[in-house]
Design a protein around this motif. Structure first.
Motif, PDB file in Angstrom:
ATOM      1  N   LYS A   1     -14.355 -37.885  48.855  1.00  0.00           N
ATOM      2  CA  LYS A   1     -13.977 -38.405  50.173  1.00  0.00           C
ATOM      3  C   LYS A   1     -12.508 -38.828  50.129  1.00  0.00           C
ATOM      4  O   LYS A   1     -12.099 -39.535  49.196  1.00  0.00           O
ATOM      5  N   ASP A   2     -11.756 -38.371  51.081  1.00  0.00           N
ATOM      6  CA  ASP A   2     -10.327 -38.708  51.185  1.00  0.00           C
ATOM      7  C   ASP A   2      -9.574 -38.361  49.904  1.00  0.00           C
ATOM      8  O   ASP A   2      -8.714 -39.114  49.429  1.00  0.00           O
ATOM      9  N   GLY A   3      -9.941 -37.233  49.302  1.00  0.00           N
ATOM     10  CA  GLY A   3      -9.250 -36.760  48.118  1.00  0.00           C
ATOM     11  C   GLY A   3      -9.678 -37.400  46.814  1.00  0.00           C
ATOM     12  O   GLY A   3      -9.131 -37.073  45.750  1.00  0.00           O
ATOM     13  N   ALA A   4     -10.660 -38.304  46.856  1.00  0.00           N
ATOM     14  CA  ALA A   4     -11.106 -38.987  45.636  1.00  0.00           C
ATOM     15  C   ALA A   4     -12.555 -38.620  45.327  1.00  0.00           C
ATOM     16  O   ALA A   4     -13.379 -38.477  46.244  1.00  0.00           O
ATOM     17  N   ASP A   5     -12.837 -38.446  44.039  1.00  0.00           N
ATOM     18  CA  ASP A   5     -14.209 -38.181  43.621  1.00  0.00           C
ATOM     19  C   ASP A   5     -15.048 -39.451  43.770  1.00  0.00           C
ATOM     20  O   ASP A   5     -14.586 -40.560  43.475  1.00  0.00           O
TER      21      ASP A   5
ATOM     22  N   LEU B   1     -17.827 -31.013  48.602  1.00  0.00           N
ATOM     23  CA  LEU B   1     -18.659 -31.146  49.787  1.00  0.00           C
ATOM     24  C   LEU B   1     -17.913 -31.911  50.875  1.00  0.00           C
ATOM     25  O   LEU B   1     -17.125 -32.817  50.597  1.00  0.00           O
ATOM     26  N   GLU B   2     -18.154 -31.530  52.109  1.00  0.00           N
ATOM     27  CA  GLU B   2     -17.485 -32.153  53.246  1.00  0.00           C
ATOM     28  C   GLU B   2     -18.272 -33.371  53.727  1.00  0.00           C
ATOM     29  O   GLU B   2     -19.447 -33.275  54.088  1.00  0.00           O
ATOM     30  N   TRP B   3     -17.625 -34.544  53.688  1.00  0.00           N
ATOM     31  CA  TRP B   3     -18.226 -35.786  54.220  1.00  0.00           C
ATOM     32  C   TRP B   3     -18.129 -35.696  55.738  1.00  0.00           C
ATOM     33  O   TRP B   3     -17.050 -35.814  56.319  1.00  0.00           O
ATOM     34  N   THR B   4     -19.241 -35.441  56.427  1.00  0.00           N
ATOM     35  CA  THR B   4     -19.201 -35.224  57.877  1.00  0.00           C
ATOM     36  C   THR B   4     -19.601 -36.453  58.677  1.00  0.00           C
ATOM     37  O   THR B   4     -19.234 -36.573  59.842  1.00  0.00           O
ATOM     38  N   GLN B   5     -20.372 -37.337  58.085  1.00  0.00           N
ATOM     39  CA  GLN B   5     -20.822 -38.530  58.789  1.00  0.00           C
ATOM     40  C   GLN B   5     -21.242 -39.559  57.755  1.00  0.00           C
ATOM     41  O   GLN B   5     -21.742 -39.214  56.678  1.00  0.00           O
ATOM     42  N   GLY B   6     -21.031 -40.829  58.047  1.00  0.00           N
ATOM     43  CA  GLY B   6     -21.488 -41.853  57.125  1.00  0.00           C
ATOM     44  C   GLY B   6     -20.661 -43.114  57.205  1.00  0.00           C
ATOM     45  O   GLY B   6     -19.769 -43.255  58.052  1.00  0.00           O
ATOM     46  N   HIS B   7     -20.992 -44.010  56.283  1.00  0.00           N
ATOM     47  CA  HIS B   7     -20.277 -45.278  56.250  1.00  0.00           C
ATOM     48  C   HIS B   7     -20.254 -45.806  54.829  1.00  0.00           C
ATOM     49  O   HIS B   7     -21.235 -45.680  54.078  1.00  0.00           O
ATOM     50  N   GLN B   8     -19.132 -46.374  54.456  1.00  0.00           N
ATOM     51  CA  GLN B   8     -18.980 -47.031  53.160  1.00  0.00           C
ATOM     52  C   GLN B   8     -18.921 -48.533  53.412  1.00  0.00           C
ATOM     53  O   GLN B   8     -17.984 -49.037  54.027  1.00  0.00           O
ATOM     54  N   PHE B   9     -19.940 -49.242  52.965  1.00  0.00           N
ATOM     55  CA  PHE B   9     -20.070 -50.660  53.258  1.00  0.00           C
ATOM     56  C   PHE B   9     -19.219 -51.478  52.289  1.00  0.00           C
ATOM     57  O   PHE B   9     -19.180 -51.204  51.088  1.00  0.00           O
ATOM     58  N   THR B  10     -18.558 -52.486  52.819  1.00  0.00           N
ATOM     59  CA  THR B  10     -17.669 -53.305  51.988  1.00  0.00           C
ATOM     60  C   THR B  10     -18.451 -54.344  51.196  1.00  0.00           C
ATOM     61  O   THR B  10     -18.052 -54.721  50.099  1.00  0.00           O
ATOM     62  N   ARG B  11     -19.548 -54.842  51.748  1.00  0.00           N
ATOM     63  CA  ARG B  11     -20.350 -55.834  51.043  1.00  0.00           C
ATOM     64  C   ARG B  11     -21.468 -55.157  50.262  1.00  0.00           C
ATOM     65  O   ARG B  11     -21.864 -54.033  50.560  1.00  0.00           O
TER      66      ARG B  11
END
Length: 648
Positions: free
Chosen positions: A366-370, A424-434
Motif C-alpha cells: 500500500k502506497d509503495g510499502a510492503d 495486489l491493488e488495495w481497492t478499499q479498506g481502512h488502516q486503524f490507528t488504535r
C-alpha cells in the motif's frame, strides 16, 4: 464413530456407603461406585446427623468457612455451624473416561468448597500478591475461576461439575449452599474476566447500556430467539428439565442415522494440514508435499487418485496455513506465514489447479510499502464459484481491506512478462490507528463483513464501508479465534478457546422494519447471546490442552435457505449442534439456568488423532434421503465423511 456418552447423568444418592467413601478418600485404587439406596445399612458407620456434628467434623479437618448465611434446619443453630453447613459438599471424581466401566466415585464424603483470592489474608499463602479468585475444595482442588473450569450446573441435584486436572462433581448438603455457591462463582468469574467487581456499576462499565441484556440476561428480551422445531429432530413440547441434557432424545435420531465413509490419505503427501471444500466438483486436501484432489459426492468426498505437486513461481514454497478457492474453483490462493510461530504473511501464491503450477507470487502493498496480512477470505459466501472473481478480502491486526488482482484500471496484470512479484491493488479498506487487534473475519452472502478481535469484541461492517463498524458486540472475557456468519447475515458464530458464542443480529428499527446489525445501528435492541459448550467430561476427554477451533455453520449460498447445523473441532472431537434446536428458547438445556444460557445438546464424533478440520459440504449435496449435506472430518492421515439419513 458414534456418540461418546458417559454416565455424567448419574443421579447421586445420599445413601452412599461410608466405608467405601473412606477408602476412596485414602487411595484412588480403591474407588468404588456408591451403592444404591436399598443396600444394607448394617455396615455403615455413623454419619453426622445434625448441623453441629457436621461443623465439628469440618473443623477437625481444618477447613476454611465463608461468611455465614442464616439457614434454618437446626433447632439450635449457631453462626459457625450455619456457615459450615452452607459450603459443606460431597466431592466426587469421575474415573474410567468413556469406557463402559466409567463411573463416579466419592473422593471426600464431607469437605468445604469456597472461593479465595490468591494472596487473600484468609489464604495460607501470606506472601503471595493479590491475584485472581480461585475455587478451593478441601486440600485436593485449587483452580482459577474461569471458563477453563467448564463448570456445569444441575439444579435438581444441587450439584456442579467442573474440570480441574480431572472431572469433579460437588453435591451440596445444604439447600441454600448450591445457590450461594453459584452466586459467588458468577461474581468471581466476572471479576476475573474483566478486572472489575460484579456490581451494577461494574457491569455498566463493561457492557454499557446498549448491552444490558448481556450483563443481566434474565431481564433481556428473549422474543428474538424463535421457538423452532426441526423436521428430522423434533424438539420437546413444554419446558421439562433433565439432569443430563446431552443425553436428550432430541438428538438420538440424529446420532443413530449418521453413516460413515472413511478413506486414508496417501502417506507421501505428508499429512493433511488444511481442508479447502469446493462447492462444485472437487475439494482439496492441502499437505506438506502438495494438494490431494478429491471428488465431491452426495455421500461425502472420495479420492480421485490425483495429487497436485506444487511447482513453479521460483519460490521456496512452505506448507500454507490458508487455502482460498477462487475463479470457479480453478485457482487457489495459498498463504504461508512469513515467520514461524506468527500467522502474518507478506503475500500469497496463486495456484492454477489444473496445471499444478504457481502462476504468480502476489505481494501485499500500500502506497509503495510492503505490508503483512493475517488472514484472507472471499468477498462473499458464494464468491469462489464466480469465474470472473478477481478480488478478495484481507485482514491484519489493524487493517481491513479488499485486494484486487487487476491493476488500478481494472485490467488483469500480465504475469508472464513480470520480472518481479506483482503487487495486489488495495481497492478499499481502512488502516486503524488504535489497536483493534483483529484476529479473524468472514463475509455474508451480500459481502458484509464480521470481524473478531483479541479483546473478544465482534464488529459488523457493511459491504459499502470498512471505516466504521455498524455494530460492535462486547467481549465475554476470551479472544475470538474464529468467526462465521450465516448467508443472510442474521446469525454470527464466534469461537473462543472454551466455548462458541451464537449472536443474533436481527433488530426492529424505529419504523418497524426488520434489519440486521450490518445495515444499521442496533441501539439497545440487542438480545443476549447463547453459549455452546461441552460438558466437563467431554472437555476433559477431548485431549490435553484441547481448545474449540473454527466453529462454522453448515454451508448455504442461496437466499431463503437456512443453515441447519453448527460444527466445531475440539481436540480429537468433532462436535455438532442442531441450529434450530439451539435457537429454541424453550429448549430443555435452558431451563433453570443463571446468566447467559448455554446449550449442551450436541453430537460428538470422536477420532483417534487430533482433527485438522470439520466442515459441512455445500447445500447442493444434500438429498431427499439426507436432509443435510455430508459432514467432512479431516485428520492428518484420514478424511471421513458422515451423512445423515432421514429414514428411521
Amino acid at each position: 464413530m458414534g456418540g461418546s456418552h458417559s454416565r455424567e447423568d448419574l443421579d447421586f444418592t445420599d445413601s452412599d456407603d461410608d466405608d467405601s467413601a473412606s477408602r476412596a478418600s485414602d487411595a484412588s485404587s480403591d474407588f468404588s461406585t456408591p451403592p444404591p439406596a436399598s443396600a444394607s445399612r448394617a455396615a455403615r458407620l455413623p454419619t453426622p446427623a445434625s448441623i453441629d456434628a457436621i461443623d465439628t467434623h469440618l473443623r477437625n479437618l481444618h477447613l476454611k468457612y465463608s461468611d455465614p448465611i442464616s439457614p434454618n434446619p437446626s433447632p439450635t443453630p449457631n453462626p459457625a455451624a450455619a456457615a459450615a453447613a452452607l459450603n459443606a459438599v460431597k466431592l466426587y471424581l469421575h474415573i474410567g473416561g468413556s469406557t463402559p466401566a466409567a463411573r463416579w466415585v466419592i473422593s471426600d464424603r464431607l469437605v468445604a468448597a469456597s472461593f479465595i483470592r490468591s494472596g487473600d489474608p484468609s489464604s495460607d499463602d501470606d506472601d503471595e500478591p493479590a491475584g485472581p479468585w480461585c475455587l478451593v475444595v478441601g486440600s485436593k482442588i485449587r483452580a482459577r475461576v474461569g471458563p477453563e473450569l467448564q463448570l456445569k450446573t444441575f439444579p435438581a441435584q444441587r450439584r456442579v461439575d467442573f474440570v480441574a486436572d480431572g472431572v469433579w462433581a460437588l453435591k451440596f448438603l445444604h439447600p441454600d449452599g448450591y445457590g450461594d455457591f453459584n452466586a459467588k462463582y458468577h461474581s468471581c468469574l466476572f471479576e476475573n474476566s474483566y478486572g472489575v467487581a460484579a456490581t451494577d456499576e461494574g457491569r455498566a462499565k463493561v457492557f454499557g447500556k446498549d448491552f444490558a441484556a448481556w450483563a443481566r440476561p434474565e431481564f433481556g428480551d428473549e422474543s428474538i430467539w424463535e421457538d423452532a422445531t426441526d423436521a428430522f429432530s423434533p424438539g420437546p413440547k413444554g419446558g421439562g428439565s433433565s439432569p443430563m441434557p446431552a443425553r436428550s432424545p432430541m438428538l438420538r435420531p440424529l446420532m443413530e442415522d449418521f453413516r460413515e465413509f472413511e478413506e486414508p490419505v496417501e502417506e507421501d503427501g505428508g499429512g493433511i494440514q488444511s481442508l479447502a471444500l469446493g462447492a462444485l466438483d472437487n475439494s482439496f486436501l492441502v499437505g506438506d508435499a502438495g494438494i490431494h484432489v478429491v471428488k465431491n459426492f452426495e455421500h461425502g468426498i472420495h479420492g480421485k487418485g490425483v495429487s497436485v505437486k506444487i511447482s513453479g513461481g521460483g519460490t521456496n514454497f512452505t506448507t500454507p496455513k490458508k487455502a482460498l478457492l477462487m475463479r470457479a474453483e480453478t485457482n487457489m490462493l495459498l498463504m504461508s506465514p512469513a515467520t514461524d510461530g506468527k500467522p502474518h504473511a507478506k503475500g500469497v501464491h496463486q495456484l492454477d489447479i489444473e496445471t499444478g503450477r504457481v502462476v504468480s507470487q502476489w505481494k501485499f502493498g500500500k502506497d509503495g510499502a510492503d505490508i503483512n496480512m493475517r488472514d484472507i477470505t472471499n468477498d462473499s459466501k458464494g464468491a469462489q464459484m464466480d469465474a470472473s472473481e478477481s478480488t478478495f478480502l484481507g485482514l491484519d491486526d489493524n487493517r481491513l481491506c479488499r485486494w484486487d488482482m487487476r491493476d488500478r484500471h481494472g485490467i488483469v496484470q500480465n504475469l508472464a512478462n513480470s520480472m518481479e512479484s506483482p503487487v495486489l491493488e488495495w481497492t478499499q479498506g481502512h488502516q486503524f490507528t488504535r489497536g483493534t487487534n483483529f484476529q479473524c473475519f468472514a463475509s455474508t452472502g451480500d459481502g458484509s463483513i464480521v470481524v473478531g478481535s483479541l479483546d473478544g469484541k465482534i464488529r459488523l461492517y457493511s459491504k459499502s464501508s470498512m471505516r466504521m463498524a455498524k455494530t460492535a458486540f462486547p467481549g465475554l472475557g476470551l479472544p475470538i479465534t474464529h468467526v462465521d456468519v450465516t448467508y443472510d447475515g442474521k446469525w454470527i458464530l464466534g469461537t473462543t478457546d472454551s466455548y462458541l458464542i451464537l449472536i443474533c443480529t436481527i433488530f426492529i428499527d424505529k419504523d418497524g422494519k426488520e434489519k440486521t446489525g450490518f445495515g444499521g445501528r442496533m441501539g439497545n435492541r440487542i438480545a443476549a447471546p447463547r453459549l455452546l459448550k461441552l460438558s466437563p467430561l467431554h472437555s476433559h476427554l477431548a485431549g490435553d490442552n484441547s481448545k474449540f477451533r473454527e466453529g462454522r455453520f453448515s454451508w448455504v449460498t442461496e437466499n431463503g435457505k437456512q443453515e441447519r447445523h453448527l460444527v466445531t473441532t475440539v481436540g480429537k472431537y468433532s462436535v455438532v449442534w442442531n441450529f434450530l434446536q439451539v435457537k429454541n428458547s424453550h429448549h430443555e438445556c435452558y431451563q433453570n439456568q443463571e446468566g447467559l444460557k448455554s446449550c449442551y445438546c450436541y453430537k460428538v464424533i470422536p477420532k483417534d488423532e487430533s482433527i485438522v478440520a470439520s466442515r459441512f459440504m455445500h447445500e447442493k449435496y444434500d438429498t431427499s434421503d439426507c436432509p443435510e449435506a455430508p459432514l467432512v472430518v479431516a485428520t492428518p492421515m484420514k478424511v471421513t465423511s458422515f451423512s445423515v439419513s432421514s429414514q428411521r
